[in-house]
Enzyme design. Structure first.
Site, PDB file in Angstrom:
ATOM      1  CG  ASP A 124      -2.288   0.668   0.895  1.00  0.00           C
ATOM      2  OD1 ASP A 124      -2.281   1.791   0.335  1.00  0.00           O
ATOM      3  OD2 ASP A 124      -3.326   0.073   1.210  1.00  0.00           O
ATOM      4  N   GLY A 157       4.235   1.272  -2.552  1.00  0.00           N
ATOM      5  CA  GLY A 157       4.320   1.489  -3.986  1.00  0.00           C
ATOM      6  C   GLY A 157       2.988   1.881  -4.587  1.00  0.00           C
ATOM      7  CG  ASP A 158       1.057   4.043  -8.429  1.00  0.00           C
ATOM      8  OD1 ASP A 158      -0.049   3.480  -8.348  1.00  0.00           O
ATOM      9  OD2 ASP A 158       1.313   4.964  -9.234  1.00  0.00           O
ATOM     10  CG  PHE A 159      -2.622  -0.416  -7.272  1.00  0.00           C
ATOM     11  CD1 PHE A 159      -3.000   0.660  -8.055  1.00  0.00           C
ATOM     12  CD2 PHE A 159      -3.419  -0.733  -6.179  1.00  0.00           C
ATOM     13  CE1 PHE A 159      -4.142   1.396  -7.790  1.00  0.00           C
ATOM     14  CE2 PHE A 159      -4.562   0.001  -5.887  1.00  0.00           C
ATOM     15  CZ  PHE A 159      -4.920   1.068  -6.693  1.00  0.00           C
ATOM     16  CG  HIS A 210     -15.394  -2.179  -5.957  1.00  0.00           C
ATOM     17  ND1 HIS A 210     -16.410  -2.359  -5.046  1.00  0.00           N
ATOM     18  CD2 HIS A 210     -14.442  -1.481  -5.281  1.00  0.00           C
ATOM     19  CE1 HIS A 210     -16.087  -1.806  -3.899  1.00  0.00           C
ATOM     20  NE2 HIS A 210     -14.904  -1.270  -4.013  1.00  0.00           N
TER      21      HIS A 210
END
Length: 320
Positions: free
Chosen positions: A185, A209-211, A228
């Site tokens: 996250d 990090g950045d998904f 979603h």
């Protein structure tokens, strides 16, 4: 007038009414003194909640807890108090009232608050009823169903993508003692993680990090209430990053509602309106829509697992 119930529920959560009834029934006057409110008006709120089984007015006029109201207690094992406060907070309440803007192509949340939902909650001065605290509260009961519904392979590394405080991963690691976990996250979210409650710090690690850029390498990827949140193109980007990083034989577990056909009630239909009004392009999806989404990410739907609650597990594997 269904919104009146949500308004009354928010009052009970904010005032901590259930906490004041933990040691037994009380008169409305006693509750009013404890909460510094007007007794008649408090009674009118509790009277409405009692029609839905949240609190009960006894024959002697005293107010008592019910099974549902027990979950409004702050100290309940599966307390939903913070979930109620999140779901009835103005950041979800007001956009839902302006959902027609979404139908016209104008994201309601941004229309009202001037920025996207997640940017708002990332601010240093975000409201005390923190989104992540509320999500953690709402997830506790759901996590029981999810963790026991999937047979995790022994010795696997499991990563919880955008897993918040780590409640789901904590539950999974407790039930599967051979697993190693990664909580992935943003740094400011990870700082409040709960994984220390496991009592085995060698079984988990944190990764920030950045998904949208990349995801950690693992055998199992859990994405609860992530797909979603996003329109198809962004959801595909997240899923593709999981596909690119996963070990051979890996699995991606999308934990969202799978929308049924027909007219029957389903919790996902309520959640679908929440995400439509709060997120830009967020939506719940049908099995057919999940198949298409996964295919575009280099994955294929393997099976859909009914967990016993309205959140299903959509298991995907690498496409041939």
């Amino acid at each position: 007038m269904g919104y009146t119930y949500s308004a009354a529920l928010r009052v009970a959560a904010l005032l901590g009414v259930a906490d004041h009834l933990a040691d037994g029934p009380k008169t409305v006057e006693e509750l009013a003194r404890a909460t510094d409110t007007n007794a008649l008006k408090l009674y009118r709120v509790l009277r409405l909640l009692a029609t839905r089984g949240v609190f009960q007015e006894n024959e002697d006029g005293r107010i008592a807890l019910t099974t549902a109201a027990e979950h409004l207690r702050s100290d309940a094992p599966l307390s939903l108090r913070r979930a109620v406060m999140m779901l009835t907070h103005e950041t979800l309440w007001r956009p839902a009232g302006s959902i027609v803007e979404s139908l016209r192509g104008n994201p309601p949340f941004k229309h009202i608050f001037g920025m996207p939902f997640f940017d708002y909650w990332a601010q240093d001065d975000a409201p005390a009823e923190d989104f992540h605290v509320g999500m953690s509260s709402m997830s506790e009961a759901e996590n029981l169903f999810l963790a026991r519904s999937y047979d995790f392979p022994d010795g696997a590394t499991v990563v919880d993508i955008a897993g918040g405080f780590g409640g789901l991963l904590l539950r999974v690691l407790r039930q599967n003692p051979t697993l190693h976990g990664i909580l992935f996250d943003q740094e400011h979210v990870l700082a409040a993680n709960r994984l220390g409650e496991l009592g085995a710090d060698d079984r988990w690690e944190l990764a920030s990090g950045d998904f949208f850029s990349a995801c950690p390498t693992a055998d199992i990827y859990m994405l609860k209430y992530i797909v979603h949140d996003w329109p198809d193109e962004k959801a595909v980007q997240i899923l593709r990053n999981c596909r690119n990083a996963m070990a051979p034989g890996g699995r991606v577990l999308v934990m969202d509602a799978v929308m049924p056909t027909g007219n029957e009630p389903h919790g996902g239909k309520l959640m679908d309106i929440v995400v439509m009004s709060a997120y830009e392009g967020g939506r719940e999806r049908t099995e057919k829509e999940f198949r298409q989404l996964l295919n575009e990410a280099g994955l294929k739907l393997n099976r859909i697992i009914d967990t016993g609650c309205y959140v299903s597990i959509v298991e995907a594997v690498a496409a041939d």
